[in-house]
Design an enzyme around this catalytic site. Structure first.
Site, mmCIF file in Angstrom:
data_model
loop_
_atom_site.group_PDB
_atom_site.id
_atom_site.type_symbol
_atom_site.label_atom_id
_atom_site.label_comp_id
_atom_site.label_asym_id
_atom_site.label_seq_id
_atom_site.Cartn_x
_atom_site.Cartn_y
_atom_site.Cartn_z
ATOM 1 N N ASP A 100 0.798 -1.226 0.000
ATOM 2 C CA ASP A 100 0.000 0.000 0.000
ATOM 3 C C ASP A 100 0.840 1.290 0.000
ATOM 4 O O ASP A 100 1.551 1.567 0.967
ATOM 5 C CB ASP A 100 -0.928 0.032 1.219
ATOM 6 C CG ASP A 100 -1.704 -1.268 1.417
ATOM 7 O OD1 ASP A 100 -1.114 -2.355 1.255
ATOM 8 O OD2 ASP A 100 -2.895 -1.189 1.758
ATOM 9 N N ASN A 110 -10.457 -1.706 0.579
ATOM 10 C CA ASN A 110 -11.668 -1.064 1.102
ATOM 11 C C ASN A 110 -11.675 0.450 0.886
ATOM 12 O O ASN A 110 -12.737 1.064 0.812
ATOM 13 C CB ASN A 110 -11.838 -1.392 2.592
ATOM 14 C CG ASN A 110 -10.599 -1.056 3.406
ATOM 15 O OD1 ASN A 110 -9.486 -1.406 3.029
ATOM 16 N ND2 ASN A 110 -10.779 -0.378 4.507
ATOM 17 N N HIS A 111 -10.488 1.082 0.787
ATOM 18 C CA HIS A 111 -10.445 2.548 0.608
ATOM 19 C C HIS A 111 -10.584 2.989 -0.850
ATOM 20 O O HIS A 111 -10.608 4.184 -1.128
ATOM 21 C CB HIS A 111 -9.148 3.117 1.192
ATOM 22 C CG HIS A 111 -9.136 3.138 2.686
ATOM 23 N ND1 HIS A 111 -10.060 3.851 3.418
ATOM 24 C CD2 HIS A 111 -8.338 2.516 3.577
ATOM 25 C CE1 HIS A 111 -9.811 3.664 4.710
ATOM 26 N NE2 HIS A 111 -8.782 2.852 4.841
ATOM 27 N N HIS A 124 -6.533 -8.317 0.330
ATOM 28 C CA HIS A 124 -6.578 -7.145 1.200
ATOM 29 C C HIS A 124 -7.405 -7.504 2.433
ATOM 30 O O HIS A 124 -8.633 -7.535 2.369
ATOM 31 C CB HIS A 124 -7.222 -5.996 0.403
ATOM 32 C CG HIS A 124 -6.940 -4.654 0.967
ATOM 33 N ND1 HIS A 124 -5.729 -4.013 0.804
ATOM 34 C CD2 HIS A 124 -7.706 -3.821 1.710
ATOM 35 C CE1 HIS A 124 -5.778 -2.846 1.400
ATOM 36 N NE2 HIS A 124 -6.963 -2.704 1.971
#
Ligand code: FE2
Length: 272
Positions: A11, A70-71, A164
């Site tokens: 990330d 998720n982001h 993730h």
């Protein structure tokens, strides 16, 4: 033995992470003669989501595919980009109706020339301690079972998975479930690189978390003071990316070698 070399990078956290990526990824690709590069970009927009301009910078730094998590949904204006740009993925196991795609098949010539290799990149998201979306295990099965081999594939497509997820137990479970069916399963999301990289019994390279690319003096890439206040006060103050401190920034991920005839992993090592 014909080998392909793949890099997966964890990330990318905000501007400091992107700057570290732009500085360090191109020489790493050259030095390691990497044939395929996957970068998780779900935190590149100041920690929350992605924009089209930032996606282009990650691709220009050398990523072949950029994965999400998720982001990825944070910037609504990015949703149409996920529909049109096949080099960006969101987790495949979100229930139907949302933008984007969760897997992609790409053909690419290896770094030293020769016939193109076929790659399938799949982005999945965990459910333990996260939103209860569709089953990542069944989603993988349905993606793989729906692949139609093409004569131009050469060998078996090489399958790379970015999982993730929050729970290391769920990540290892998916690793073992996919053992022998994916060349590489790499975890993202928890941002702290784990030291458990290994080849599973049936030939899948595995690591629980690639770690994050960004500021080392930080709490998972975020400003330590804000995170500390959140933890102590139990108030969800808006987090901000950390600013570079004495330890600077790092790129974190793995480099793996895959036998192209069988899709089995031969090695995996951490990059920090
Ligand atoms: Fe993340």
């Amino acid at each position: 033995m014909e080998k392909a070399r793949v890099m997966m990078v964890g990330d990318v956290m905000g501007d400091p992470g992107l700057e570290a990526l732009e500085q360090m990824l191109p020489p790493l690709i050259r030095e390691n003669a990497a044939d395929f590069v996957v970068v998780n970009g779900e935190n590149v927009a100041a920690g929350f989501g992605m924009t089209e301009a930032l996606l282009q910078r990650i691709l220009a730094a050398g990523a072949d595919v950029v994965t999400g998590g998720n982001h990825i949904w944070e910037k609504r204006e990015f949703w149409p980009v996920m529909d049109t740009e096949n080099r960006v993925l969101r987790p495949a196991n979100y229930p139907g109706g949302c933008s984007g795609r969760g897997h992609v098949k790409i053909k690419k010539a290896p770094a030293d020339g020769g016939p193109a290799l076929s790659w399938i990149i799949i982005n999945l998201q965990g459910r333990e301690l996260m939103t209860p979306i569709d089953c990542p295990f069944k989603t993988f099965d349905s993606i793989i079972n729906n692949q139609k081999p093409e004569p131009s594939d050469g060998g078996p497509p090489l399958v790379l998975v970015d999982f993730h997820a929050e729970s290391s137990r769920e990540k290892e479970a998916l690793g073992y479930y996919l053992d022998g069916r994916a060349s590489l399963v790499a975890g993202t999301h928890t941002h702290v690189q784990t030291a458990d990289e290994r080849i599973l019994p049936r030939g899948t390279a595995y690591i629980t978390d690639l770690g994050m690319t960004g500021v080392t003096d930080s709490i998972i890439g975020m400003d330590p003071k804000i995170c500390l206040d959140r933890a102590r006060n139990q108030v969800l103050y808006r987090m901000e990316c950390a600013k570079p401190g004495p330890l600077g920034s790092a790129i974190r991920g793995i480099l793996a070698e895959i036998e192209t005839k069988t899709g089995k992993a031969l090695s995996i090592k951490r990059i920090t």
